[in-house]
Write a protein that holds these residues in place. Structure first.
Motif, PDB file in Angstrom:
ATOM      1  N   GLY A  86     -13.246   5.926  17.932  1.00 34.66           N
ATOM      2  CA  GLY A  86     -12.682   6.252  19.233  1.00 34.66           C
ATOM      3  C   GLY A  86     -11.541   5.391  19.712  1.00 34.66           C
ATOM      4  O   GLY A  86     -10.986   5.635  20.791  1.00 34.66           O
ATOM      5  N   SER A  87     -11.153   4.374  18.953  1.00 33.40           N
ATOM      6  CA  SER A  87     -10.028   3.533  19.365  1.00 33.40           C
ATOM      7  C   SER A  87      -8.700   4.216  19.072  1.00 33.40           C
ATOM      8  O   SER A  87      -8.577   4.993  18.116  1.00 33.40           O
ATOM      9  N   THR A  88      -7.700   3.880  19.886  1.00 34.80           N
ATOM     10  CA  THR A  88      -6.317   4.218  19.564  1.00 34.80           C
ATOM     11  C   THR A  88      -5.773   3.068  18.736  1.00 34.80           C
ATOM     12  O   THR A  88      -5.716   1.931  19.212  1.00 34.80           O
ATOM     13  N   VAL A  89      -5.404   3.349  17.479  1.00 29.29           N
ATOM     14  CA  VAL A  89      -5.103   2.282  16.514  1.00 29.29           C
ATOM     15  C   VAL A  89      -3.632   2.323  16.116  1.00 29.29           C
ATOM     16  O   VAL A  89      -3.070   3.396  15.853  1.00 29.29           O
ATOM     17  N   THR A  90      -3.018   1.144  16.062  1.00 23.96           N
ATOM     18  CA  THR A  90      -1.657   0.980  15.556  1.00 23.96           C
ATOM     19  C   THR A  90      -1.678  -0.044  14.436  1.00 23.96           C
ATOM     20  O   THR A  90      -2.214  -1.147  14.596  1.00 23.96           O
ATOM     21  N   VAL A  91      -1.122   0.316  13.287  1.00 31.43           N
ATOM     22  CA  VAL A  91      -1.033  -0.589  12.137  1.00 31.43           C
ATOM     23  C   VAL A  91       0.407  -1.049  11.988  1.00 31.43           C
ATOM     24  O   VAL A  91       1.336  -0.233  11.976  1.00 31.43           O
ATOM     25  N   VAL A  92       0.588  -2.374  11.859  1.00 30.57           N
ATOM     26  CA  VAL A  92       1.918  -2.962  11.668  1.00 30.57           C
ATOM     27  C   VAL A  92       1.924  -3.675  10.329  1.00 30.57           C
ATOM     28  O   VAL A  92       1.181  -4.642  10.117  1.00 30.57           O
ATOM     29  N   GLU A  93       2.737  -3.202   9.394  1.00 27.42           N
ATOM     30  CA  GLU A  93       2.802  -3.769   8.047  1.00 27.42           C
ATOM     31  C   GLU A  93       4.255  -4.041   7.684  1.00 27.42           C
ATOM     32  O   GLU A  93       5.099  -3.146   7.749  1.00 27.42           O
ATOM     33  N   GLN A  94       4.542  -5.293   7.307  1.00 24.79           N
ATOM     34  CA  GLN A  94       5.930  -5.642   7.028  1.00 24.79           C
ATOM     35  C   GLN A  94       6.420  -5.094   5.691  1.00 24.79           C
ATOM     36  O   GLN A  94       7.622  -4.917   5.497  1.00 24.79           O
ATOM     37  N   ALA A  95       5.544  -4.792   4.755  1.00 24.01           N
ATOM     38  CA  ALA A  95       5.949  -4.198   3.486  1.00 24.01           C
ATOM     39  C   ALA A  95       6.363  -2.736   3.709  1.00 24.01           C
ATOM     40  O   ALA A  95       6.023  -2.131   4.731  1.00 24.01           O
ATOM     41  N   PRO A  96       7.059  -2.146   2.749  1.00 19.27           N
ATOM     42  CA  PRO A  96       7.516  -0.760   2.946  1.00 19.27           C
ATOM     43  C   PRO A  96       6.422   0.287   2.842  1.00 19.27           C
ATOM     44  O   PRO A  96       6.653   1.459   3.145  1.00 19.27           O
ATOM     45  N   GLY A  97       5.222  -0.096   2.389  1.00 21.39           N
ATOM     46  CA  GLY A  97       4.124   0.853   2.272  1.00 21.39           C
ATOM     47  C   GLY A  97       2.789   0.146   2.360  1.00 21.39           C
ATOM     48  O   GLY A  97       2.713  -1.082   2.445  1.00 21.39           O
ATOM     49  N   LEU A  98       1.712   0.927   2.346  1.00 27.04           N
ATOM     50  CA  LEU A  98       0.358   0.382   2.407  1.00 27.04           C
ATOM     51  C   LEU A  98      -0.180   0.145   0.997  1.00 27.04           C
ATOM     52  O   LEU A  98       0.307   0.713   0.024  1.00 27.04           O
ATOM     53  N   LEU A  99      -1.191  -0.694   0.906  1.00 27.25           N
ATOM     54  CA  LEU A  99      -1.895  -0.961  -0.355  1.00 27.25           C
ATOM     55  C   LEU A  99      -0.914  -1.296  -1.469  1.00 27.25           C
ATOM     56  O   LEU A  99      -0.920  -0.704  -2.554  1.00 27.25           O
ATOM     57  N   GLY A 100      -0.077  -2.283  -1.216  1.00 30.04           N
ATOM     58  CA  GLY A 100       1.020  -2.609  -2.110  1.00 30.04           C
ATOM     59  C   GLY A 100       0.622  -3.013  -3.517  1.00 30.04           C
ATOM     60  O   GLY A 100       1.448  -2.956  -4.432  1.00 30.04           O
TER      61      GLY A 100
ATOM     62  N   ASN B 288      -1.588  -1.463  -5.303  1.00 30.42           N
ATOM     63  CA  ASN B 288      -2.021  -0.256  -6.002  1.00 30.42           C
ATOM     64  C   ASN B 288      -0.821   0.595  -6.373  1.00 30.42           C
ATOM     65  O   ASN B 288       0.315   0.290  -6.021  1.00 30.42           O
ATOM     66  N   GLU B 289      -1.096   1.680  -7.098  1.00 26.36           N
ATOM     67  CA  GLU B 289      -0.029   2.635  -7.382  1.00 26.36           C
ATOM     68  C   GLU B 289       0.541   3.148  -6.063  1.00 26.36           C
ATOM     69  O   GLU B 289      -0.199   3.336  -5.086  1.00 26.36           O
ATOM     70  N   GLU B 290       1.832   3.409  -6.049  1.00 23.36           N
ATOM     71  CA  GLU B 290       2.488   3.805  -4.799  1.00 23.36           C
ATOM     72  C   GLU B 290       1.880   5.066  -4.208  1.00 23.36           C
ATOM     73  O   GLU B 290       1.737   5.187  -2.986  1.00 23.36           O
ATOM     74  N   PHE B 291       1.483   6.016  -5.052  1.00 16.02           N
ATOM     75  CA  PHE B 291       0.936   7.273  -4.513  1.00 16.02           C
ATOM     76  C   PHE B 291      -0.376   7.037  -3.782  1.00 16.02           C
ATOM     77  O   PHE B 291      -0.737   7.800  -2.883  1.00 16.02           O
ATOM     78  N   ALA B 292      -1.100   5.980  -4.139  1.00 16.85           N
ATOM     79  CA  ALA B 292      -2.350   5.679  -3.435  1.00 16.85           C
ATOM     80  C   ALA B 292      -2.061   5.243  -2.000  1.00 16.85           C
ATOM     81  O   ALA B 292      -2.695   5.723  -1.052  1.00 16.85           O
ATOM     82  N   GLY B 293      -1.107   4.342  -1.835  1.00 15.97           N
ATOM     83  CA  GLY B 293      -0.735   3.899  -0.492  1.00 15.97           C
ATOM     84  C   GLY B 293      -0.189   5.032   0.354  1.00 15.97           C
ATOM     85  O   GLY B 293      -0.471   5.123   1.558  1.00 15.97           O
ATOM     86  N   THR B 294       0.573   5.916  -0.276  1.00 14.97           N
ATOM     87  CA  THR B 294       1.128   7.062   0.452  1.00 14.97           C
ATOM     88  C   THR B 294       0.021   7.979   0.951  1.00 14.97           C
ATOM     89  O   THR B 294       0.028   8.438   2.099  1.00 14.97           O
ATOM     90  N   ALA B 295      -0.962   8.245   0.083  1.00 15.39           N
ATOM     91  CA  ALA B 295      -2.066   9.127   0.466  1.00 15.39           C
ATOM     92  C   ALA B 295      -2.885   8.541   1.611  1.00 15.39           C
ATOM     93  O   ALA B 295      -3.279   9.257   2.545  1.00 15.39           O
ATOM     94  N   VAL B 296      -3.145   7.234   1.569  1.00 13.03           N
ATOM     95  CA  VAL B 296      -3.926   6.600   2.636  1.00 13.03           C
ATOM     96  C   VAL B 296      -3.127   6.570   3.931  1.00 13.03           C
ATOM     97  O   VAL B 296      -3.675   6.803   5.018  1.00 13.03           O
TER      98      VAL B 296
END
Length: 474
Positions: free
Chosen positions: A195-209, A211-219
């Protein structure tokens, strides 16, 4: 008699740190017939049991189960109960009561020393000032602590780390998350679902850096579908808070702010080596502060006629994963036991060589990310001549039975010269159970021509293995 004049407590082996890794090495050494003490200043069971693996997965599983039900025609009525989710988490961590783990130590005959252990000399420690000696070995298993980067105002804002986020009984209306790795993604999804309103701030260009890039994109896409505001390529410049418990403002580089009721910092881990006394016995630390070890987990630089100081798990920085630390611990415990008995250690059993092959890991988001071995980029960095095979997960008949409109992707990375698998990644609902087959294939160096004869059961999601090998050309 003063505290420092007390007769030392004497054991065959002393383990510093009673998390799962420390428990494993202590148990292995004890089963070899040695007297063992384990030192812990907080909770027996450690970070994983109370603040990381167990509570986070206890929080995530109801989310997975509810969504899995909603994706199958005929059972779409499941709804999430936030208070029930928190109650399940509380049960899994026993409300931060470690009496069960302490009882296990008592039952098997391992002595618990409550306090902070500090090395003072060869095979010697103090535990809150009480001298303790080890006839054969001291094993360091102190793990890591959450990293809080030196962003102006961040520490003063008293942010959450994984400890507060996995044990909170309150669901904040607004949650800001610094970081884009496993902890950040999993807990962002938890709180968004609760139920929270969530904001994620990540300095890298993607998530789960890592891992394979497609994994971070999917998440990232999944988090956004959950209503999470994901801002990549963005860093926090400073943080401020209104009073001790007021709202938190994250000031972003280049302008802009994120305002929240709580701020979770999930940007990495710091080795718990400060004050441990490693340097006092000539042990080496890496530039990042991890204990430097060789292939047998012996601490490098320590002088003596025979090895006596070891470091296993996160504290040595090799693979910051509980299961890999426990693997190192089992090997180390067997090594210590063999040496204490005057036996020649079995090199294969006492050297955790699979560390070099790429640790298996699951990110328990929805979709899950399950990976083993090397990514495509890592394999190329290793100088391997590789071929990459990608397929959508719905290539397996079992995926369509698992969920209507199943979405996901699979990748294998093949060493063309050796004819073996060196990496595999699966993204999708319920893919966690696929990763161990990949781990076996990679660690066992199973030739692809042999793997083709490992016939997957129909109709299961494991059929993706057959489809990947067919796509490769077998």
């Amino acid at each position: 008699m003063s505290q420092h004049e007390q007769q030392p407590l004497d054991f065959d082996v002393v383990v510093v740190g009673a998390g799962p890794v420390g428990e494993n090495v202590a148990d292995r050494a004890h089963k070899a017939g040695l007297t063992v003490a384990i030192v812990e200043k907080h909770l027996v069971g450690g970070e994983c049991s109370f603040y990381a693996c167990s509570p986070s997965k206890a929080l995530l599983r109801p989310i997975h189960a509810t969504r899995a039900s909603q994706r199958v025609q005929g059972s779409e009525g499941a709804r999430l109960d936030p208070q029930g989710v928190l109650a399940r988490r509380d049960a899994w961590i026993n409300r931060l009561d470690d009496s069960g783990q302490v009882g296990w130590l008592d039952h098997v005959g391992i002595t618990l020393l409550r306090g902070e252990g500090v090395l003072t000399g060869p095979r010697a420690l103090e535990v809150d000032g009480r001298p303790v000696t080890a006839r054969h070995a001291v094993v360091l298993a102190t793990g890591t602590t959450p990293t809080v980067p030196p962003v102006p105002g961040l520490r003063e804002a008293k942010p959450w780390t994984n400890r507060e986020a996995t044990t909170s009984r309150r669901i904040p209306d607004r949650l800001a998350v610094l970081g884009g790795g496993v902890v950040a993604c999993e807990l962002a999804q938890v709180y968004a679902a609760l139920g929270s309103t969530v904001t994620v701030v990540e300095q890298a260009p993607g998530l789960l850096g890592r891992n394979e890039e497609f994994a971070g994109t999917a998440v990232k896409e999944a988090l956004e579908r959950d209503g999470v505001d994901v801002r990549v390529g963005t860093a926090a410049e400073s943080v401020s808070r209104l009073g001790p418990t007021g709202e938190v403002t994250v000031h972003l580089e280049g302008g802009g702010t994120v305002v929240a009721d709580e701020l979770l910092v999930a940007v990495g881990r710091t080795p718990a080596t400060k004050g441990l006394g490693v340097e006092s016995v000539s042990g080496r630390l890496t530039d990042a502060g991890y204990v430097s070890v060789n292939a047998r987990m012996e601490v490098e630089g320590v002088e003596g006629d025979r090895p006596w100081l070891y470091a296993v798990g996160d504290v040595n920085g090799i693979a910051l994963l509980t299961h890999m630390g426990k693997y190192q611990a089992r090997a180390c415990g067997d090594l210590v036991g063999a040496r204490a008995a005057g036996r020649e250690p079995d090199a294969d059993r006492t050297t955790p060589w699979a560390d070099d092959l790429g640790a298996p890991q699951v990110v328990f988001t929805d979709p899950e990310v399950a990976a083993a071995g090397l990514t495509e980029a890592e394999a190329r960095e290793h100088g391997l001549r590789i071929r990459v095979v990608d397929l959508p997960m719905d290539s397996a008949a079992g995926s369509g039975l698992q969920a209507e409109g199943y979405q996901g992707q699979a990748r294998i990375v093949v060493d063309e010269d050796a004819g073996v698998l060196v990496g595999a990644t699966f993204v999708g609902q319920d893919v966690a159970e696929l990763v161990h087959a990949a781990t076996v294939a990679i660690v066992g160096k199973v030739p692809l021509a042999t793997l083709w004869h490992a016939v997957p059961s129909y109709p299961t999601m494991s059929e993706i293995w057959l489809r990947l090998l067919e796509e490769y050309g077998l």
